[in-house]
Scaffold this motif. Structure first.
Motif, PDB file in Angstrom:
ATOM      1  N   PHE A   1     -59.617 -54.440  13.775  1.00 18.97           N
ATOM      2  CA  PHE A   1     -58.407 -54.465  14.589  1.00 18.97           C
ATOM      3  C   PHE A   1     -57.229 -53.883  13.811  1.00 18.97           C
ATOM      4  N   GLU A   2     -57.124 -54.276  12.549  1.00 21.19           N
ATOM      5  CA  GLU A   2     -56.046 -53.744  11.708  1.00 21.19           C
ATOM      6  C   GLU A   2     -56.187 -52.231  11.559  1.00 21.19           C
ATOM      7  N   THR A   3     -57.435 -51.773  11.403  1.00 17.87           N
ATOM      8  CA  THR A   3     -57.658 -50.331  11.286  1.00 17.87           C
ATOM      9  C   THR A   3     -57.146 -49.614  12.520  1.00 17.87           C
ATOM     10  N   ALA A   4     -57.403 -50.224  13.692  1.00 16.61           N
ATOM     11  CA  ALA A   4     -56.894 -49.616  14.924  1.00 16.61           C
ATOM     12  C   ALA A   4     -55.376 -49.530  14.881  1.00 16.61           C
ATOM     13  N   GLY A   5     -54.735 -50.586  14.374  1.00 18.23           N
ATOM     14  CA  GLY A   5     -53.283 -50.575  14.282  1.00 18.23           C
ATOM     15  C   GLY A   5     -52.783 -49.467  13.376  1.00 18.23           C
ATOM     16  N   ILE A   6     -53.437 -49.324  12.208  1.00 17.64           N
ATOM     17  CA  ILE A   6     -53.039 -48.263  11.272  1.00 17.64           C
ATOM     18  C   ILE A   6     -53.247 -46.899  11.905  1.00 17.64           C
ATOM     19  N   THR A   7     -54.372 -46.775  12.664  1.00 19.24           N
ATOM     20  CA  THR A   7     -54.644 -45.498  13.324  1.00 19.24           C
ATOM     21  C   THR A   7     -53.537 -45.162  14.308  1.00 19.24           C
ATOM     22  N   ILE A   8     -53.073 -46.177  15.051  1.00 13.91           N
ATOM     23  CA  ILE A   8     -51.975 -45.937  15.996  1.00 13.91           C
ATOM     24  C   ILE A   8     -50.738 -45.456  15.253  1.00 13.91           C
ATOM     25  N   LEU A   9     -50.440 -46.109  14.142  1.00  9.99           N
ATOM     26  CA  LEU A   9     -49.246 -45.725  13.375  1.00  9.99           C
ATOM     27  C   LEU A   9     -49.366 -44.283  12.891  1.00  9.99           C
ATOM     28  N   THR A  10     -50.555 -43.960  12.336  1.00 12.91           N
ATOM     29  CA  THR A  10     -50.779 -42.591  11.863  1.00 12.91           C
ATOM     30  C   THR A  10     -50.599 -41.596  12.999  1.00 12.91           C
ATOM     31  N   ALA A  11     -51.200 -41.931  14.161  1.00 18.94           N
ATOM     32  CA  ALA A  11     -51.116 -41.012  15.288  1.00 18.94           C
ATOM     33  C   ALA A  11     -49.675 -40.852  15.742  1.00 18.94           C
ATOM     34  N   MET A  12     -48.910 -41.956  15.720  1.00 16.97           N
ATOM     35  CA  MET A  12     -47.512 -41.864  16.136  1.00 16.97           C
ATOM     36  C   MET A  12     -46.747 -40.906  15.245  1.00 16.97           C
ATOM     37  N   ILE A  13     -46.952 -41.061  13.926  1.00 16.11           N
ATOM     38  CA  ILE A  13     -46.226 -40.196  12.991  1.00 16.11           C
ATOM     39  C   ILE A  13     -46.671 -38.748  13.166  1.00 16.11           C
ATOM     40  N   ALA A  14     -47.997 -38.549  13.243  1.00 11.32           N
ATOM     41  CA  ALA A  14     -48.511 -37.185  13.360  1.00 11.32           C
ATOM     42  C   ALA A  14     -48.030 -36.540  14.650  1.00 11.32           C
ATOM     43  N   THR A  15     -48.063 -37.313  15.733  1.00 15.72           N
ATOM     44  CA  THR A  15     -47.635 -36.776  17.023  1.00 15.72           C
ATOM     45  C   THR A  15     -46.181 -36.353  16.981  1.00 15.72           C
ATOM     46  N   THR A  16     -45.349 -37.222  16.410  1.00 14.40           N
ATOM     47  CA  THR A  16     -43.934 -36.873  16.333  1.00 14.40           C
ATOM     48  C   THR A  16     -43.739 -35.625  15.487  1.00 14.40           C
ATOM     49  N   ALA A  17     -44.481 -35.559  14.361  1.00 11.94           N
ATOM     50  CA  ALA A  17     -44.325 -34.409  13.475  1.00 11.94           C
ATOM     51  C   ALA A  17     -44.732 -33.130  14.178  1.00 11.94           C
ATOM     52  N   VAL A  18     -45.798 -33.182  14.988  1.00 12.83           N
ATOM     53  CA  VAL A  18     -46.252 -31.966  15.668  1.00 12.83           C
ATOM     54  C   VAL A  18     -45.288 -31.590  16.790  1.00 12.83           C
ATOM     55  N   ALA A  19     -44.796 -32.609  17.512  1.00 13.90           N
ATOM     56  CA  ALA A  19     -44.074 -32.307  18.749  1.00 13.90           C
ATOM     57  C   ALA A  19     -42.611 -31.992  18.521  1.00 13.90           C
ATOM     58  N   VAL A  20     -42.018 -32.555  17.452  1.00 16.35           N
ATOM     59  CA  VAL A  20     -40.576 -32.355  17.276  1.00 16.35           C
ATOM     60  C   VAL A  20     -40.297 -30.908  16.905  1.00 16.35           C
ATOM     61  N   LYS A  21     -39.281 -30.351  17.549  1.00 15.23           N
ATOM     62  CA  LYS A  21     -38.911 -28.963  17.301  1.00 15.23           C
ATOM     63  C   LYS A  21     -38.293 -28.843  15.905  1.00 15.23           C
ATOM     64  N   VAL A  22     -38.686 -27.796  15.182  1.00 12.16           N
ATOM     65  CA  VAL A  22     -38.087 -27.599  13.861  1.00 12.16           C
ATOM     66  C   VAL A  22     -36.657 -27.109  14.061  1.00 12.16           C
ATOM     67  N   PRO A  23     -35.664 -27.759  13.437  1.00 11.72           N
ATOM     68  CA  PRO A  23     -34.276 -27.297  13.607  1.00 11.72           C
ATOM     69  C   PRO A  23     -34.105 -25.865  13.092  1.00 11.72           C
ATOM     70  N   ALA A  24     -33.167 -25.156  13.699  1.00 14.00           N
ATOM     71  CA  ALA A  24     -33.049 -23.723  13.452  1.00 14.00           C
ATOM     72  C   ALA A  24     -32.772 -23.390  11.987  1.00 14.00           C
ATOM     73  N   GLU A  25     -31.953 -24.222  11.286  1.00 12.67           N
ATOM     74  CA  GLU A  25     -31.591 -23.850   9.915  1.00 12.67           C
ATOM     75  C   GLU A  25     -32.775 -24.001   8.958  1.00 12.67           C
ATOM     76  N   ASN A  26     -33.732 -24.899   9.310  1.00 15.19           N
ATOM     77  CA  ASN A  26     -34.889 -25.045   8.448  1.00 15.19           C
ATOM     78  C   ASN A  26     -35.980 -24.043   8.781  1.00 15.19           C
ATOM     79  N   ALA A  27     -35.928 -23.522  10.002  1.00 13.44           N
ATOM     80  CA  ALA A  27     -37.026 -22.675  10.456  1.00 13.44           C
ATOM     81  C   ALA A  27     -37.183 -21.441   9.584  1.00 13.44           C
TER      82      ALA A  27
END
Lengths: 298, 103, 174
Positions: C144-170
């Motif tokens: 169950f804990e592993t599932a929780g960690i997996t959710i956390l990982t997926a949340m971070i990864a999803t945000t990292a993939v989906a968030v637009k890179v700001p123009a000055e860093n691009a």
């Protein structure tokens, strides 16, 4: 038998809510006004827009009403006056409320109108914000009752009502319940001034009557849920249980409408930011505090 | 042979088949994900049916269902993130136009 | 009685699942998937797994509504009014799908399930919830804990993939 009483009670509650809303928005107090308005709506022509998705258009108002009624099905008005005392009552009410979203999306997409569609998608944005704030306070309530049975939840509040035992949870649940029934501070899905009534824009006649009724019943259901989870439901001295339930439900409904009257509108992105950055940590803190208090035997 | 178990298993099999058809035939990434959801739903039915008719006393079976539901939610979240990134870069999530992803 | 309800909700789930790929309106497609999953939740209730059934009904409503908005966003013809064909290799897919149904059904029909069964009575719903809780926070806690960690990982990864890179860093990254 109890089904009939509960449905009649909900309708009476919806009538009271309509009266209150009239009083707050127009400043008039006419006991016959909601009935006249409903009769007028039923008699009026029911226009269908051009190229609608008929299936979704027709289903949406009915689904909203059904979702609101189902949410009320697990809430007890007195120890025996309950439609279904499910072992998963605290979870079931969440499931029923989730279908409010489905109904509004259908109402938004169905009529093929821009305002309605924007309203429907706005509600989706709201749901992502508030849904955790509905679930997590109920979790904390269930922790104290050590059961998901709604009757057991009321029974656990013999000493202290949950409103005082976990004020944080009460506050969050109250705010989220305003967002569920898209009442004024969060009424962007059906904003009258700026979206021409949003999801209600394309509905007329009998369909609009059902849609409005569904929303009123939803307000009453949420008020009943607040009363059961946080105000000790039927518990109270002297008066019979059902009177206490009715009084508390009406008081909460009035409080919900009043809150909307005095607060400024909140945009979905602000709601999202506040709910996820502030609301959810607070809800987790609430669960933690309640857990500690239960372990300490308070 | 327990007819209820067989009925539930056939439901699961049908959902799996429909999901497989969807995954193979659809060209849009989002539609493809709906197929995957159906495949996982088929697995869910089987798990619940096995729990109910074979090991009603072993609650690890129910826990499996919870894990699969988590996987469904995660699959959706990650899939949509990928779709969003691709849509930003190429302006479409049609898989016919994504030949360059072939290793 | 149980047999009837299992059959009824199973059939409803299958009909809605077919409807997912038969309509060209994306909203209808997503809602068909939603009601297919809801029918499955009802099927779980018929199988006396009350907690799982209600959980399924609750989770899928929100999940599929989110699916709906993404479909409307990403499809070229979300209303389905243009009648575009959005599929390929239909014959192959049909054969594969039907073949899979036949194969899995045959396996289900020819396995001798009685030899595997240990108990045929399900506990009452409140008993079940108690047992499930003990299982989740007892023997299966690590899973169950592993599932929780997996959710956390997926949340971070999803945000990292989906968030637009700001123009000055691009400009640094490309």
């Amino acid at each position: 038998m109890s089904v009939l009483i509960i449905v009649l009670g909900l309708l009476a509650g919806a009538y009271a809510v309509a009266l209150l809303e009239d009083r707050l928005t127009r400043g008039s107090f006419a006991p016959a006004a909601p009935l006249l308005a409903a009769a007028a709506l039923l008699a009026r022509e029911s226009i269908v827009t051009r190229k609608p998705d008929r299936l979704l258009f027709e289903t949406a108002p009915v689904l909203l009403l059904i979702a609101a009624l189902l949410a009320a099905a697990v809430l007890p008005l007195s120890p025996t006056l309950i439609v279904a005392d499910l072992a998963t009552g605290g979870l079931f009410i969440n499931a029923a409320l989730a279908y409010v979203l489905v109904a509004l999306l259908m109402a938004g997409w169905g009529p093929d109108g821009a305002y309605a569609m924007v309203g429907g998608w706005r509600f989706l944005g709201q749901v992502i914000a508030y849904s955790m704030l509905i679930v997590m306070p109920i979790t904390a309530v269930a922790i104290r009752a050590e059961s998901l049975l709604t009757t057991a939840i009321v029974g656990s509040q013999e000493g202290w009502w949950n409103m005082f035992y976990q004020p944080l949870g009460f506050l969050l649940f109250f705010i989220a319940s305003l967002a569920v029934c898209f009442l004024p501070p969060f009424d962007r899905p059906s904003a009258e001034g700026e979206l021409a009534a949003g999801v209600e824009a394309e509905y007329t006649g009998a369909r609009l009557a059902i849609l409005r009724l569904g929303r009123m019943v939803l307000v009453v259901s949420l008020a009943a849920a607040t009363s059961v989870f946080f105000l000790g439901g039927w518990l109270g001295p002297w008066l019979p249980p059902w009177v206490w339930s009715a009084l508390k439900v009406l008081a909460v409904a009035a409080l919900m409408l009043l809150a909307g009257y005095y607060l400024p509108r909140v945009r979905e992105e602000h709601l999202l930011a506040w709910c996820w950055k502030l609301g959810i940590p607070l809800a987790l803190l609430n669960i933690f505090i309640v857990g500690v208090m239960v372990l300490a035997g308070l | 042979m327990n007819p209820d178990l067989l009925l539930a298993l056939i439901t699961g099999a049908a959902l799996f088949g429909i999901g497989l058809y969807g995954v193979l035939s659809q060209t849009n990434l989002v539609m493809l994900m709906m197929g995957i959801e159906l495949i996982l739903a088929g697995a869910l039915v089987n798990l619940v049916a096995f729990w109910r008719f074979l090991h009603a006393d072993s609650y690890a079976g129910q826990m499996f269902v919870l894990i699969v539901m988590t996987v469904m939610a995660l699959e959706m979240a990650v899939g949509f993130a990928v779709a969003l990134a691709r849509f930003r870069a190429r302006g479409s999530v049609e898989m016919e136009e994504a030949q360059e992803l072939k290793g | 009685m149980q047999t009837f309800f299992i059959g009824f909700f199973g059939l409803a789930a299958i009909v809605f699942a077919v409807a997912v790929f038969r309509t060209s309106s994306m909203m209808r497609s997503a809602l068909a998937l939603l009601f297919s999953q809801t029918a499955l939740g009802a099927l779980f209730l018929a199988l006396q797994a009350e907690f799982l059934g209600v959980l399924q009904i609750m989770m899928m409503a929100t999940e599929m509504s989110i699916m709906a908005i993404f479909m409307v966003m990403f499809m070229m013809d979300p209303g389905g009014l243009g009648g575009m064909d959005m599929s390929h290799q239909k014959r192959l897919s049909m054969i594969a799908g039907l073949g899979a149904v036949m194969l899995v059904s045959a396996i289900a029909a020819y396995t001798r399930w009685q030899e595997l069964a240990s108990l045929s009575q399900a506990a009452a719903a409140d008993e079940q919830i108690r047992h499930l809780g003990r299982e989740l926070l007892g023997r299966s806690m690590l899973v169950f804990e592993t599932a929780g960690i997996t959710i956390l990982t997926a949340m971070i990864a999803t945000t990292a993939v989906a968030v637009k890179v700001p123009a000055e860093n691009a400009s640094h990254e490309s």
